[in-house]
Design an enzyme around this catalytic site. Structure first.
Site, PDB file in Angstrom:
ATOM      1  CB  SER A  11      -0.875   0.013   1.248  1.00  0.00           C
ATOM      2  OG  SER A  11      -0.043   0.079   2.389  1.00  0.00           O
ATOM      3  CB  CYS A  73       0.726  -5.320   1.773  1.00  0.00           C
ATOM      4  SG  CYS A  73      -0.685  -4.493   2.491  1.00  0.00           S
ATOM      5  CB  CYS A 183       1.620  -3.507   9.598  1.00  0.00           C
ATOM      6  SG  CYS A 183       1.617  -2.147   8.411  1.00  0.00           S
ATOM      7  CB  THR A 184       5.354  -4.649   5.303  1.00  0.00           C
ATOM      8  OG1 THR A 184       4.392  -3.880   4.573  1.00  0.00           O
ATOM      9  CG2 THR A 184       5.071  -6.127   5.131  1.00  0.00           C
ATOM     10  CG  HIS A 185       3.894   0.936   6.446  1.00  0.00           C
ATOM     11  ND1 HIS A 185       3.183   0.139   5.590  1.00  0.00           N
ATOM     12  CD2 HIS A 185       3.991   2.154   5.841  1.00  0.00           C
ATOM     13  CE1 HIS A 185       2.854   0.840   4.508  1.00  0.00           C
ATOM     14  NE2 HIS A 185       3.333   2.069   4.635  1.00  0.00           N
TER      15      HIS A 185
HETATM   16  N1  DGL Z   1       2.044  -2.321   4.946  1.00  0.00           N
HETATM   17  C1  DGL Z   1       0.750  -2.840   5.029  1.00  0.00           C
HETATM   18  C2  DGL Z   1       0.578  -4.077   5.830  1.00  0.00           C
HETATM   19  O1  DGL Z   1       1.509  -4.837   5.955  1.00  0.00           O
HETATM   20  C3  DGL Z   1      -0.427  -1.979   4.847  1.00  0.00           C
HETATM   21  C4  DGL Z   1      -0.788  -1.026   5.860  1.00  0.00           C
HETATM   22  C5  DGL Z   1      -1.894  -0.161   5.412  1.00  0.00           C
HETATM   23  O2  DGL Z   1      -1.871   0.297   4.270  1.00  0.00           O
HETATM   24  O3  DGL Z   1      -2.812   0.071   6.204  1.00  0.00           O
HETATM   25  O4  DGL Z   1      -0.473  -4.344   6.346  1.00  0.00           O
END
Ligand code: DGL
Length: 259
Positions: A11, A73, A183-185
């Site tokens: 995302s 993601c 979450c990858t962030h």
């Molecule tokens: N990086 C994402 C994940 O691993 C998405 C976070 C998002 O866009 O809300 O869930």
């Protein structure tokens, strides 16, 4: 053997934490990364919206000749991977919160998970917790607001620090010894979380496992890139390029693409 690129989408900029693991393990693979930042966060969207965005990203990567797609993601994986696997013929690798290793290794029988609403409410997440976390207390917290702040380039802001303190408080009260970053962030939050959490709490994510799984699927399908040529690594974002460039420490070229 195939020199076609690995496709990665998220995302936004968070999936670069997965790209870094893949790049470390397979430094000669050509790669195309899509940061769908204009639609971030996915975490608060409906399953149908997440599915449509995942299809859009997938079709763009396939049109660019990708041999495999890594859904970097958790939110898109937990909501769309079954559909994508049933619809397109190339292999898909997904990412799910590391509930299994945390549940197997916890001593306090209490683990925390920080993830998006879209991940925590998904059927796949419930299936995983039912399967592996029997008898374990799981303190689930939605990381509301965090992805948006990271996408705005505010990783080291007071706002993020305060949100993390708030989200981890009930986990500390429940005596967790593992915090799963779902979450990858969030791997980019580790230095901040290390200041907030006591040292004995292990912070884990699934990035390395995803890179290993990607390599094993490429091997199994005989499509690893065996050439020793320097790879072409392309990053595309559909918003301003600066935040993505910054998270990549200016080491890779980032281009704007309208998708
Ligand atoms: N990086 C994402 C994940 O691993 C998405 C976070 C998002 O866009 O809300 O869930």
């Amino acid at each position: 053997m195939s020199t076609n690129p690995i496709g990665i989408f998220d995302s936004g900029i968070g999936g670069t934490s997965i790209f870094q693991e893949i790049y470390a393990l397979m430094p000669n693979e050509n790669t195309i990364y899509l940061a769908d930042s204009v639609n971030a966060p996915y975490g608060n969207k409906s399953k149908e919206e997440i599915l449509l965005l995942s299809i859009k990203n997938t079709e763009l990567l396939i049109s660019k000749g990708c041999k495999i797609i890594v859904i970097a993601c958790n939110t898109a994986t937990t909501n769309a991977i079954d559909y994508l696997r049933n619809t397109y013929s190339i292999p898909f690798i997904g990412i799910e919160p590391a509930i299994k290793p945390a549940s197997l290794n916890t001593q306090t029988k209490s683990i925390g998970i920080l993830a998006t609403k879209g991940t925590l409410s998904s059927a796949l997440f419930h299936k995983t917790t039912d399967l592996y976390a029997n008898g374990i207390t799981i303190i689930e917290k939605e990381g509301e607001g965090i992805v948006k702040l990271i996408e705005e380039g505010k990783l080291y802001s007071n706002e993020i620090y305060e949100l993390l303190e708030k989200y981890t408080k009930p986990m500390l009260e429940a005596n967790i010894d593992y915090l799963v970053l779902g979450c990858t962030h969030y791997p980019y939050l580790t230095p901040i979380l290390s200041k907030i959490l006591p040292k004995h709490i292990k912070i884990i994510d699934s990035g390395f496992a995803v890179a290993q799984q990607t390599k094993s699927v490429l091997e199994h399908n005989s499509i690893l890139n065996l050439s020793s040529k320097n790879p072409d690594i392309l990053f595309y974002t559909n918003t301003i390029t600066t935040v993505l460039e910054e998270i990549l420490n200016q080491e890779f070229n980032v281009e704007y693409l309208d998708f």
